[in-house]
Structure formats: structure tokens, C-alpha cells
Write a protein that holds these residues in place. Structure first.
Motif, PDB file in Angstrom:
ATOM      1  N   SER A 100       0.819  -1.214   0.000  1.00  0.00           N
ATOM      2  CA  SER A 100       0.000   0.000   0.000  1.00  0.00           C
ATOM      3  C   SER A 100       0.852   1.263   0.000  1.00  0.00           C
ATOM      4  CB  SER A 100      -0.921   0.010   1.219  1.00  0.00           C
ATOM      5  OG  SER A 100      -0.178   0.104   2.428  1.00  0.00           O
ATOM      6  N   ARG A 101       2.121   1.154   0.366  1.00  0.00           N
ATOM      7  CA  ARG A 101       3.022   2.304   0.405  1.00  0.00           C
ATOM      8  C   ARG A 101       4.069   2.262  -0.696  1.00  0.00           C
ATOM      9  NH1 ARG A 101       4.302   2.801   6.950  1.00  0.00           N
ATOM     10  NH2 ARG A 101       2.109   2.978   7.635  1.00  0.00           N
ATOM     11  N   THR A 102       3.895   1.342  -1.631  1.00  0.00           N
ATOM     12  CA  THR A 102       4.885   1.172  -2.697  1.00  0.00           C
ATOM     13  C   THR A 102       4.184   1.280  -4.038  1.00  0.00           C
ATOM     14  OG1 THR A 102       6.059  -0.367  -1.227  1.00  0.00           O
ATOM     15  CG2 THR A 102       6.776  -0.271  -3.514  1.00  0.00           C
ATOM     16  N   PRO A 103       4.168   2.459  -4.630  1.00  0.00           N
ATOM     17  CA  PRO A 103       3.488   2.635  -5.917  1.00  0.00           C
ATOM     18  C   PRO A 103       4.089   1.750  -7.010  1.00  0.00           C
ATOM     19  CG  PRO A 103       4.031   4.748  -4.910  1.00  0.00           C
ATOM     20  CD  PRO A 103       4.747   3.704  -4.112  1.00  0.00           C
ATOM     21  N   SER A 104       3.299   1.477  -7.997  1.00  0.00           N
ATOM     22  CA  SER A 104       3.670   0.773  -9.224  1.00  0.00           C
ATOM     23  C   SER A 104       3.719  -0.739  -9.080  1.00  0.00           C
ATOM     24  CB  SER A 104       5.012   1.265  -9.787  1.00  0.00           C
ATOM     25  OG  SER A 104       6.123   0.743  -9.064  1.00  0.00           O
ATOM     26  N   LEU A 105       3.341  -1.304  -7.917  1.00  0.00           N
ATOM     27  CA  LEU A 105       3.291  -2.753  -7.799  1.00  0.00           C
ATOM     28  C   LEU A 105       1.994  -3.271  -8.417  1.00  0.00           C
ATOM     29  CD1 LEU A 105       4.691  -3.445  -4.211  1.00  0.00           C
ATOM     30  CD2 LEU A 105       5.907  -3.232  -6.389  1.00  0.00           C
ATOM     31  N   PRO A 106       1.920  -4.575  -8.742  1.00  0.00           N
ATOM     32  CA  PRO A 106       0.716  -5.109  -9.389  1.00  0.00           C
ATOM     33  C   PRO A 106      -0.447  -5.342  -8.433  1.00  0.00           C
ATOM     34  CG  PRO A 106       2.354  -6.829  -9.130  1.00  0.00           C
ATOM     35  CD  PRO A 106       3.027  -5.546  -8.725  1.00  0.00           C
ATOM     36  N   PHE A 107      -0.265  -5.089  -7.143  1.00  0.00           N
ATOM     37  CA  PHE A 107      -1.364  -5.148  -6.166  1.00  0.00           C
ATOM     38  C   PHE A 107      -1.071  -4.105  -5.103  1.00  0.00           C
ATOM     39  CE2 PHE A 107       1.841  -8.330  -5.361  1.00  0.00           C
ATOM     40  CZ  PHE A 107       2.161  -8.161  -4.021  1.00  0.00           C
TER      41      PHE A 107
END
Length: 376
Positions: A192-199
Motif C-alpha cells: 500500500s506504500r509502494t506505488p507501481s506494484l501489481p497489487f
């Protein structure tokens, strides 16, 4: 044109840190620190039956640091029942790196180090642990296997994921890769705190990795939910603009086809991801930075110049400097395996102090290093 073929073309953004200083704190493997003319942190010959070993990627598990060492040379009467080039594991409660890095090796009944055994998986020379992580009550480690030698150098043929509850008994979970994801540096983040992940929820396992052609590939990235780490079908590979279920779609994060052992960690004091690896061009341990795991990653800066180690704690061939292992006067030392230890990261007035272990080849040992970084 020739220089283009020999040297990688760096086209990333400028580094966001400067290396202010770097120094060796202590030698953690071996019996005698020949630079300091005194005992090493762990006197591993007498206390663990270990003459030498390399690597040392670490991770946190139940309040302890777990260190994964590579091809290990046994010593003394223990050579008969310890495989040459077996792998060793140690735990540590260390909190202050200035006091060195005491290790408690996983041992057999005779009190000497226990070589890792994964049923059905070869762990001979060049078949080593590359990184590990903790999930629930389990320890998970990536191990390379199926080593061979090709026309251009070493081939690290395949990587498996293994699981253990006690670091003594290991079980293979699945084959991870025989292509791009061989030397794996795992990092756990909050999705939730790491943009650009697939979830966007739960814990995510990031896998930064180099490929099967040892020190002849560029780093790539994959991701999966930590909660489904034993379900290989949930892995997604960064293709440069998004995520794919096909490993063949994985694209380099940076173009530097010399990466072998690598380490990636989130540095909270700098609010940056740091990537370290050894390189021939430019020579030395290199450092790249990024605000996001997918990049863009900066151009490299040299974290450790081997000229700062030669003649001090890395042997110069045929020099008589007294740093070499017995019978290895003709073998140069060398720097590799720069594995960072986030537990020891510390905010400073200029930026951050980071610590990492580094292998020196001759002597065949691992040293604890610190670097002072300044944020630009």
C-alpha cells in the motif's frame, strides 16, 4: 565503437547520494585478522571448523539476523565429514556494528558447522545461497544449483526456493528460474506504500536478480504477494512499463551486463532504495539509488574502490604483504558480495551510515564494512 562494446552505456538519472567515506570495521570469517594482527570477530577455525567462506546475505527472522554464507572451506579434523564448498548459516544478535559482528553458526552434533542440505538439490561449488527472507514461522532462501562452465565463464544454471523452520532441515519449495532470476536479492515491502506494484495491499516480496551467466547480466525485478510465496504462479515480472506473468518479458532495470551478486535494500534515513553489486567497469563495488523499486535507477557511483583494500586487507599477488591464505601467494584478492544490513543503517547529519559485508577472495574471508553517504 570498441569502448562502447567494452563498457556499459549509463543513461539513468544522476545519483542521489555521494559516498563520503568507506572503511572496514572488522573481519568476521577466519581465525586471524592479518591487517590488525589479532583475532577475527568469530575465530571460525577453532569455534566452527571453518577456514574460509564467502558471501553472507542476511535477513531478519524472529529478532535475529540470519547470515547465509557460500562455498565454505572446512578445517582440521572436520574436513573428513564436511563437504568442501558446502554452505553455512549463522545467527547474530548484534545491534552495534562498531563492536563487530559476532556469529553463532548452525552446528552439527560435534559442535562444528553444519553444511546446508536440500534433498534433491546439488550444493557444490558455485551453488550457493543468494538471499533469504522470513514469512510467518518459516525461513525461506534462494539457492543456486546446476552450475557448469560455458565458453565465456561460469553458468549458474538454476535457482530454487527452499524453506526451513530451524535452519538445519531444508525442503525445496519450487524451481524459481533457469534464466533471469538466479542471484536473487529479496526485499519485503508494504504494497500500500509502494506505488507501481501489481497489487496494492498486504506485504509484497520483491525479487531483484541477475541472470544465469555469472557477472554477465543486468538486474531485473519480479514481485509476488508474501502471503502466497509458495505459489509460483503469483509471480509477476517487470517488463519496463508494467507487469507480466511471463519471465521472458522481464526487462533490465538498468543496462550493466556485469552484475553477479547483488543486494537491494530500502534505506529509511535516505528514503531511497539502494542497490549494491561488484563490477569490472567501473571497477569496484557500485551503488545505485532509486525512489521506487521499478526505477528509474541512477547511474552508479563507486561505493568501494579496491585500491583502498589492496595491501591492507586484500592480498596483492606475489607482494609478500602477508595477507594471503596459505599456498595462495600468487592469487590476487578481490571485492565481491556486497550485502547490506538494514539493521545497522543510521541517520546522520549529512545523510546516512550504512553497513554491509563484503567478500575478499584472498584471504578467503568476509569483512564488515561501513560507508557514510551524503544525500544530494
Amino acid at each position: 565503437m570498441l569502448s562502447f562494446l567494452l563498457f556499459p552505456a549509463f543513461a539513468g538519472p544522476q545519483p542521489m547520494v555521494d559516498v563520503v567515506s568507506v572503511r572496514k570495521i572488522s573481519q568476521i570469517i577466519g581465525e586471524t585478522d592479518r591487517q590488525k594482527h589479532g583475532p577475527t570477530d568469530n575465530q571460525t577455525e577453532t569455534r566452527a571448523g571453518i577456514r574460509g567462506t564467502d558471501l553472507g546475505a542476511s535477513f531478519e527472522h524472529k529478532g535475529k539476523l540470519v547470515f547465509l554464507f557460500g562455498d565454505t572451506w572446512p578445517v582440521g579434523p572436520f574436513t573428513a565429514d564436511r563437504p568442501v564448498d558446502g554452505d553455512a548459516i549463522a545467527f547474530s544478535d548484534a545491534r552495534n556494528p562498531d563492536h563487530g559482528l559476532p556469529l553463532d553458526f548452525v552446528k552439527a552434533e560435534d559442535g562444528k558447522y553444519l553444511a546446508v542440505h536440500i534433498p534433491g538439490v546439488s550444493l557444490a561449488g558455485f551453488e550457493v545461497p543468494t538471499g533469504g527472507f522470513s514469512a510467518g514461522d518459516h525461513m525461506y532462501c534462494y539457492y543456486t544449483t546446476d552450475h557448469s562452465r560455458g565458453p565465456h565463464g561460469e553458468i549458474m544454471g538454476r535457482t530454487v526456493l527452499a524453506r526451513s523452520d530451524d535452519a538445519k532441515s531444508w525442503t525445496k519449495v519450487y524451481d524459481l528460474s533457469s534464466n533471469h532470476f538466479i542471484n536473487v536479492a529479496p526485499v519485503i515491502v508494504d504494497a500500500s506504500r509502494t506505488p507501481s506494484l501489481p497489487f496494492d495491499h498486504g506485504k509484497a516480496l520483491l525479487m531483484f536478480a541477475s541472470g544465469r551467466e555469472y557477472r554477465r547480466s543486468s538486474p531485473r525485478l519480479a514481485c509476488m504477494p508474501l502471503s502466497s510465496v509458495e505459489d509460483r504462479s503469483t509471480i509477476r515480472y517487470w517488463n519496463g512499463t508494467g507487469w507480466s506473468a511471463d519471465e521472458n518479458d522481464a526487462q533490465p532495470l538498468v543496462h550493466h551486463d556485469e552484475v553477479g551478486e547483488l543486494s537491494v535494500e530500502w534505506c529509511a534515513p535516505l528514503k531511497l532504495y539502494l542497490m549494491t553489486y561488484n563490477s569490472g567497469h567501473p571497477r569496484g563495488i557500485q551503488l545505485r539509488t532509486s525512489q521506487q523499486p521499478t526505477g528509474p535507477w541512477s547511474e552508479p557511483v563507486t561505493l568501494f574502490d579496491p585500491n583502498e583494500g589492496y595491501g591492507k586487507f586484500m592480498h596483492i599477488a606475489n607482494s609478500g604483504d602477508g595477507l594471503n591464505d596459505s599456498g595462495r601467494e600468487k592469487d590476487f584478492g578481490g571485492e565481491y558480495g556486497p550485502y547490506m544490513i538494514p539493521r545497522f543503517f543510521k541517520k546522520t547529519d549529512e545523510g546516512a551510515r550504512i553497513c554491509f559485508v563484503m567478500s575478499t577472495w584472498n584471504p578467503y574471508a568476509v569483512v564488515l564494512m561501513e560507508a557514510q553517504l551524503r544525500r544530494r
